[in-house]
Scaffold this motif. Structure first.
Motif, PDB file in Angstrom:
ATOM      1  N   LYS A   1      -3.413   5.542  -1.038  1.00  0.00           N
ATOM      2  CA  LYS A   1      -2.489   4.299  -1.381  1.00  0.00           C
ATOM      3  C   LYS A   1      -1.217   4.277  -0.602  1.00  0.00           C
ATOM      4  CE  LYS A   1      -0.513   4.200  -5.392  1.00  0.00           C
ATOM      5  NZ  LYS A   1      -0.227   4.441  -6.806  1.00  0.00           N
TER       6      LYS A   1
ATOM      7  N   SER B   1      -5.158   0.301  -0.573  1.00  0.00           N
ATOM      8  CA  SER B   1      -5.992   1.259  -1.461  1.00  0.00           C
ATOM      9  C   SER B   1      -7.293   1.417  -0.785  1.00  0.00           C
ATOM     10  CB  SER B   1      -6.037   0.307  -2.851  1.00  0.00           C
ATOM     11  OG  SER B   1      -6.875   1.187  -3.900  1.00  0.00           O
TER      12      SER B   1
ATOM     13  N   THR C   1       8.663   4.194  -5.501  1.00  0.00           N
ATOM     14  CA  THR C   1       7.438   4.602  -6.266  1.00  0.00           C
ATOM     15  C   THR C   1       6.441   5.518  -5.768  1.00  0.00           C
ATOM     16  OG1 THR C   1       5.876   2.885  -5.769  1.00  0.00           O
ATOM     17  CG2 THR C   1       7.448   2.499  -7.599  1.00  0.00           C
ATOM     18  N   GLN C   2       6.317   5.417  -4.294  1.00  0.00           N
ATOM     19  CA  GLN C   2       5.450   6.495  -3.379  1.00  0.00           C
ATOM     20  C   GLN C   2       6.099   7.850  -3.451  1.00  0.00           C
ATOM     21  OE1 GLN C   2       2.304   4.518  -2.564  1.00  0.00           O
ATOM     22  NE2 GLN C   2       2.763   5.368  -0.666  1.00  0.00           N
TER      23      GLN C   2
ATOM     24  N   ASP D   1      -1.541   6.811 -10.836  1.00  0.00           N
ATOM     25  CA  ASP D   1      -0.298   5.911 -10.607  1.00  0.00           C
ATOM     26  C   ASP D   1       0.970   6.262 -11.284  1.00  0.00           C
ATOM     27  OD1 ASP D   1       1.070   3.646  -9.731  1.00  0.00           O
ATOM     28  OD2 ASP D   1      -0.367   2.175 -10.257  1.00  0.00           O
TER      29      ASP D   1
ATOM     30  N   ASN E   1      -5.589   2.708 -14.501  1.00  0.00           N
ATOM     31  CA  ASN E   1      -4.789   3.931 -14.311  1.00  0.00           C
ATOM     32  C   ASN E   1      -5.370   5.172 -14.994  1.00  0.00           C
ATOM     33  OD1 ASN E   1      -2.859   2.678 -12.681  1.00  0.00           O
ATOM     34  ND2 ASN E   1      -1.484   2.354 -14.295  1.00  0.00           N
TER      35      ASN E   1
ATOM     36  N   ASN F   1       0.586  -2.283  -7.747  1.00  0.00           N
ATOM     37  CA  ASN F   1       1.817  -1.296  -7.251  1.00  0.00           C
ATOM     38  C   ASN F   1       1.337  -0.980  -5.789  1.00  0.00           C
ATOM     39  OD1 ASN F   1       3.177  -1.681  -9.569  1.00  0.00           O
ATOM     40  ND2 ASN F   1       2.267   0.035 -10.465  1.00  0.00           N
ATOM     41  N   SER F   2       0.488  -1.265  -4.982  1.00  0.00           N
ATOM     42  CA  SER F   2      -0.042  -0.780  -3.709  1.00  0.00           C
ATOM     43  C   SER F   2      -0.563  -1.903  -2.891  1.00  0.00           C
ATOM     44  CB  SER F   2      -0.808   0.492  -3.790  1.00  0.00           C
ATOM     45  OG  SER F   2      -2.007   0.102  -4.313  1.00  0.00           O
TER      46      SER F   2
ATOM     47  N   GLU G   1       6.118   9.380  -7.187  1.00  0.00           N
ATOM     48  CA  GLU G   1       4.372  10.017  -7.324  1.00  0.00           C
ATOM     49  C   GLU G   1       4.424  11.322  -6.462  1.00  0.00           C
ATOM     50  OE1 GLU G   1       0.758   8.218  -8.045  1.00  0.00           O
ATOM     51  OE2 GLU G   1       1.475   6.315  -7.184  1.00  0.00           O
TER      52      GLU G   1
ATOM     53  N   GLY H   1      -4.167  -2.233  -5.963  1.00  0.00           N
ATOM     54  CA  GLY H   1      -3.777  -2.202  -7.558  1.00  0.00           C
ATOM     55  C   GLY H   1      -2.322  -3.178  -7.266  1.00  0.00           C
TER      56      GLY H   1
END
Length: 269
Positions: free
Chosen positions: A54, A41, A65-66, A180, A168, A37-38, A69, A35
């Motif tokens: 991810k 995947s 962001t990891q 996500d 998402n 943002n990663s 999450e 995606g």
């Protein structure tokens, strides 16, 4: 810009060993298109089931962001898939989630998925905002409003997902799940329905029809019209920045949708 993609086998050996220590022996790997943002995947099939991975390089500018999450996951399940592990090894930051078998939401007019998505919006609105570090909507959008004071209307204490890309949103049976959560935000409750409106317009809804899709959500009915106008203006500016001088077709489509909604709100004022 999207993070550069990598396959599971392309990871450094230390990262692969650390992941397999969590999953158990890996029988088969199914790499999927990463995606925005990663970089990594993939679905890994193990003796215990299927795990979705991810990941990003540990020095990537969005690696925070990891962690976001990982921190928020206990507060948003079962609306979101459960986080099984978080591995940082050999220069990589990787999350492992339970796999939800479903399809990406169809946002087109008349889609049977639309009521399921509004159900997810209701479910999200019922969740308390956890006391963890989150970005604030009024700060995220401060540079895109016409007047700095307009951004204060975005402040609130609701938990927001903010990224309503249909990829998402996974549909399983009669419900929708949200994935996500890296851009989870604290802000006014009506902002998530407002974010979704732009994606609905991009999927073929007229602006009035898109607004009608969220009209019965309690969070939306509390939205001050002037604040919604300010958000539509900010969103158009944000997507213009994302698009840059040479947008791809996907980004241009979202920019056009945001501009169309902004024009609709301006005409109503």
């Amino acid at each position: 810009m999207p993070a550069p993609s990598i396959t599971f086998d392309g990871l450094p050996s230390g990262a692969r060993i650390a992941i397999e220590a969590e999953t158990g022996p890996i029988l088969r790997i199914e790499n999927v298109c990463a995606g925005l943002n990663s970089s990594l995947s993939a679905f890994v099939h193990t003796t215990g089931g299927v795990v979705f991975l991810k990941g990003l390089r540990a020095d990537h500018r969005w690696v925070w962001t990891q962690q976001r999450e990982a921190h928020i996951n206990p507060y948003v399940t079962p609306l979101a898939p459960r986080l099984l592990f978080h591995v940082i090894a050999d220069g990589w930051d990787v999350l492992g989630f339970e796999t939800i078998a479903g399809h990406h939401a169809d946002y087109s007019p008349g889609s049977p998925d639309l009521p399921r998505v509004t159900g997810a919006l209701r479910e999200l609105a019922s969740l308390p905002c956890p006391g963890i570090e989150l970005r604030h909507a009024e700060q995220r959008l401060a540079n895109y409003v016409a007047d700095a004071a307009d951004a204060e209307a975005f402040a609130g204490n609701a938990l927001l997902h903010t990224d309503w890309n249909n990829h998402n949103v996974l549909i399983t049976g009669d419900r929708a799940h949200l994935v996500d959560w890296g851009w989870a935000t604290r802000g006014a409750a009506w902002l998530d329905p407002a974010h979704w409106i732009i994606w609905l317009i991009a999927a073929g809804h007229t602006p009035p029809a898109a607004e009608e899709s969220v009209a019965l959500l309690p969070a939306w009915t509390s939205a001050p019209p002037r604040a919604v106008n300010a958000f539509a203006h900010a969103s158009a500016n944000l997507w213009e920045e994302i698009a840059g001088s040479a947008p791809d077709d996907w980004t241009r489509h979202l920019l056009d949708a945001a501009r169309l909604w902004q024009q609709h709100r301006s005409n109503r004022s």
